[in-house]
Design a protein around this motif. Structure first.
Motif, PDB file in Angstrom:
ATOM      1  N   ASN A 113       9.373  30.587  49.994  1.00  8.75           N
ATOM      2  CA  ASN A 113       9.658  29.127  49.983  1.00  8.75           C
ATOM      3  C   ASN A 113       8.868  28.426  49.163  1.00  8.75           C
ATOM      4  N   PHE A 114       7.499  28.652  49.376  1.00  6.61           N
ATOM      5  CA  PHE A 114       6.227  27.956  48.445  1.00  6.61           C
ATOM      6  C   PHE A 114       6.534  28.325  47.082  1.00  6.61           C
ATOM      7  N   LEU A 115       6.927  29.350  46.448  1.00  9.92           N
ATOM      8  CA  LEU A 115       7.211  29.492  44.973  1.00  9.92           C
ATOM      9  C   LEU A 115       8.715  29.157  44.803  1.00  9.92           C
ATOM     10  N   ILE A 116       9.652  28.975  45.637  1.00  7.75           N
ATOM     11  CA  ILE A 116      10.819  28.313  45.438  1.00  7.75           C
ATOM     12  C   ILE A 116      10.877  26.838  45.308  1.00  7.75           C
ATOM     13  N   GLU A 117       9.689  26.213  46.220  1.00  2.00           N
ATOM     14  CA  GLU A 117       9.526  24.553  45.791  1.00  2.00           C
ATOM     15  C   GLU A 117       8.948  24.600  44.317  1.00  2.00           C
ATOM     16  N   GLU A 118       8.138  25.612  43.810  1.00  3.51           N
ATOM     17  CA  GLU A 118       7.757  25.360  42.519  1.00  3.51           C
ATOM     18  C   GLU A 118       8.808  25.582  41.756  1.00  3.51           C
ATOM     19  N   VAL A 119      10.023  26.501  41.722  1.00  2.00           N
ATOM     20  CA  VAL A 119      11.003  26.786  40.892  1.00  2.00           C
ATOM     21  C   VAL A 119      11.852  25.577  40.804  1.00  2.00           C
ATOM     22  N   ARG A 120      11.978  24.634  42.165  1.00  2.00           N
ATOM     23  CA  ARG A 120      12.877  23.781  41.880  1.00  2.00           C
ATOM     24  C   ARG A 120      12.106  22.499  41.154  1.00  2.00           C
ATOM     25  N   ARG A 121      10.888  22.470  40.935  1.00  2.00           N
ATOM     26  CA  ARG A 121      10.443  21.553  40.223  1.00  2.00           C
ATOM     27  C   ARG A 121      10.777  21.518  38.588  1.00  2.00           C
ATOM     28  N   ARG A 122      11.139  22.833  38.192  1.00  2.00           N
ATOM     29  CA  ARG A 122      11.353  23.261  36.714  1.00  2.00           C
ATOM     30  C   ARG A 122      12.950  22.957  36.417  1.00  2.00           C
ATOM     31  N   PRO A 123      13.046  22.014  35.511  1.00  2.00           N
ATOM     32  CA  PRO A 123      14.536  21.585  34.943  1.00  2.00           C
ATOM     33  C   PRO A 123      15.070  22.835  33.922  1.00  2.00           C
ATOM     34  N   GLU A 124      14.294  23.768  33.692  1.00  2.00           N
ATOM     35  CA  GLU A 124      14.566  25.033  32.992  1.00  2.00           C
ATOM     36  C   GLU A 124      15.534  26.105  33.732  1.00  2.00           C
ATOM     37  N   ILE A 125      15.149  25.986  35.101  1.00  2.00           N
ATOM     38  CA  ILE A 125      15.752  26.843  35.935  1.00  2.00           C
ATOM     39  C   ILE A 125      16.865  26.405  36.838  1.00  2.00           C
ATOM     40  N   ASP A 126      17.870  27.183  36.541  1.00  2.00           N
ATOM     41  CA  ASP A 126      19.194  26.604  37.246  1.00  2.00           C
ATOM     42  C   ASP A 126      19.169  27.529  38.502  1.00  2.00           C
TER      43      ASP A 126
END
Length: 411
Positions: A113-126
């Motif tokens: 979830n720590f990594l996913i929270e970083e993913v959520r910050r990136r607009p390039e990732i759907d």
């Protein structure tokens, strides 16, 4: 239609997505779960994990170290078959109040979830959670079509990065990664509270119990007074010896001299859960027409330690690199994508090969006993073993006869 789709949002898939985002490439990241979600694992984060986090973002290791859901770990306690304990710090003469720890321990529900929270910050990732791909088919133009259980199309993509774990249907059916008992590990994991005698600096424990070889038992401390406790053994050995892993785990925790007092008042939290680990003890193809296999789906787990998170992240980094190259060249052919295989094995193969050799030493308990006895009375040797976990060249010494000759002569 999307150019790049990533199947699975664990460490390998999330890492690939974050590196693609850093390079300015949009991608679709699919996972059947909704985060945070649990994953059966040993929960140890090696120094390589920290290095890979730093490659994603310079501040990520410090952010992880500040999280209350992790513990800094300073080393490993090996328990040889003769019962001798060999303490191997990740860094010789470390100072836990001043130094940055080389490893951490965190439940996968928290680290992923720590990594996913970083993913959520990136607009390039759907990121699309709760999205299970039930079927995949390759279209005549080479694109991959992903379908839900009801037959509805989820997406089509030019390049599919497959990071959906050890049980990946795609890896087995399309990638040809059939289960091979000689290159596969069966494991069990349970969480406990109140285990006595855990190391004050959170050393992880590996117990090589004579009656359980060639398997091993681990005890990894966790936050809030908990511990991850489990066993692993080659699937081939489980079948040959007719080992009942659940019974043996319970038996060892309550009868073995090094464990029974420590678990006498410990409380198990939840069920004992099983998992399978496809090991990286032989080279397998990691790519094909329009697809790349990452992490556990690529059978990249360390044969000796069972550690797979860092290897998933390494493969995710290289997958992002080769996905970008394929897009630039508009070449998604097997011949072009074999560059990904070469990049991953160039980074990992020597270590996987050495770990396979160390795994085979489990068939010779006298070697473990001999090294543990020598190292306990030889600070130079103990420091050499410590460095093996950070310096691959030093691990190579285990394969050299001269190393054992020096041991024998006490040099």
């Amino acid at each position: 239609m999307t150019d790049i789709c990533i199947l699975g949002a664990g460490p390998g898939g999330a890492t690939a997505a974050l590196h693609l985002a850093n390079a300015g490439h949009p991608c679709l990241l699919l996972d059947k779960a909704t985060f945070p979600r649990d994953k059966v694992c040993g929960d140890a984060l090696s120094g390589k994990v920290i290095s890979e986090l730093r490659r994603i973002g310079e501040k990520l290791p410090a952010r992880l170290a500040a999280e209350p859901m992790q513990l800094p770990s300073w080393g490993i306690d090996f328990y040889a078959p003769n019962g001798r304990r060999l303490a191997v710090p990740f860094k010789p003469r470390y100072n836990p109040t001043l130094d940055q720890s080389a490893g951490h321990i965190s439940k996968r529900v928290h680290f992923d979830n720590f990594l996913i929270e970083e993913v959520r910050r990136r607009p390039e990732i759907d990121l699309r959670e709760n999205t299970e791909v039930a079927r995949h088919e390759q279209l005549p133009d080479g694109r991959w079509r992903l379908l839900a259980a009801d037959g509805q199309e989820i997406t089509t993509c030019r390049l599919l990065l497959v990071a959906n774990g050890a049980q990946s249907h795609f890896a087995r059916v399309v990638g040809g990664h059939e289960l091979e008992p000689a290159h596969h590990c069966a494991g069990l994991r349970a969480y406990y509270r109140g285990v006595q005698g855990l190391h004050p600096d959170n050393f992880i424990e590996l117990h090589f119990i004579r009656e359980f070889l060639p398997g091993y038992l681990w005890v990894f401390p966790l936050p809030n007074g908990e511990a991850n406790v489990g066993v692993g053994m080659l699937t081939e050995a489980v079948s040959r010896k007719k080992v009942k892993l659940r019974e043996r785990l319970e038996e060892m925790l309550h009868t073995h001299p090094a464990l029974k007092d420590r678990f006498a008042t410990a409380e198990r939290l939840g069920p004992v859960r099983g998992f399978g680990l496809p090991l990286g003890s032989r080279r397998r193809p990691l790519s094909g027409p329009g697809y790349l296999l990452l992490g556990d789906a690529g059978s990249l787990i360390d044969p000796f330690s069972g550690e797979g998170i860092s290897h998933a992240m390494v493969s995710g980094r290289h997958a992002a690199d080769w996905a970008a190259r394929a897009l630039a060249a508009q070449d998604f052919s097997p011949a072009f994508l074999k560059g990904y295989d070469a990049a991953v094995y160039n980074r990992l193969w020597q270590e996987l090969r050495l770990s396979r050799a160390m795994q085979r030493l489990l068939n010779y308990p006298w070697v473990f006993n001999f090294v543990a006895n020598r190292a306990a009375n030889n600070p130079t040797l103990a420091e050499t073993i410590s460095n093996m976990f950070l310096d691959l060249d030093l691990r190579e010494r285990l394969r050299q006869p001269s190393f054992y000759l020096k041991l024998l002569l006490g040099k």
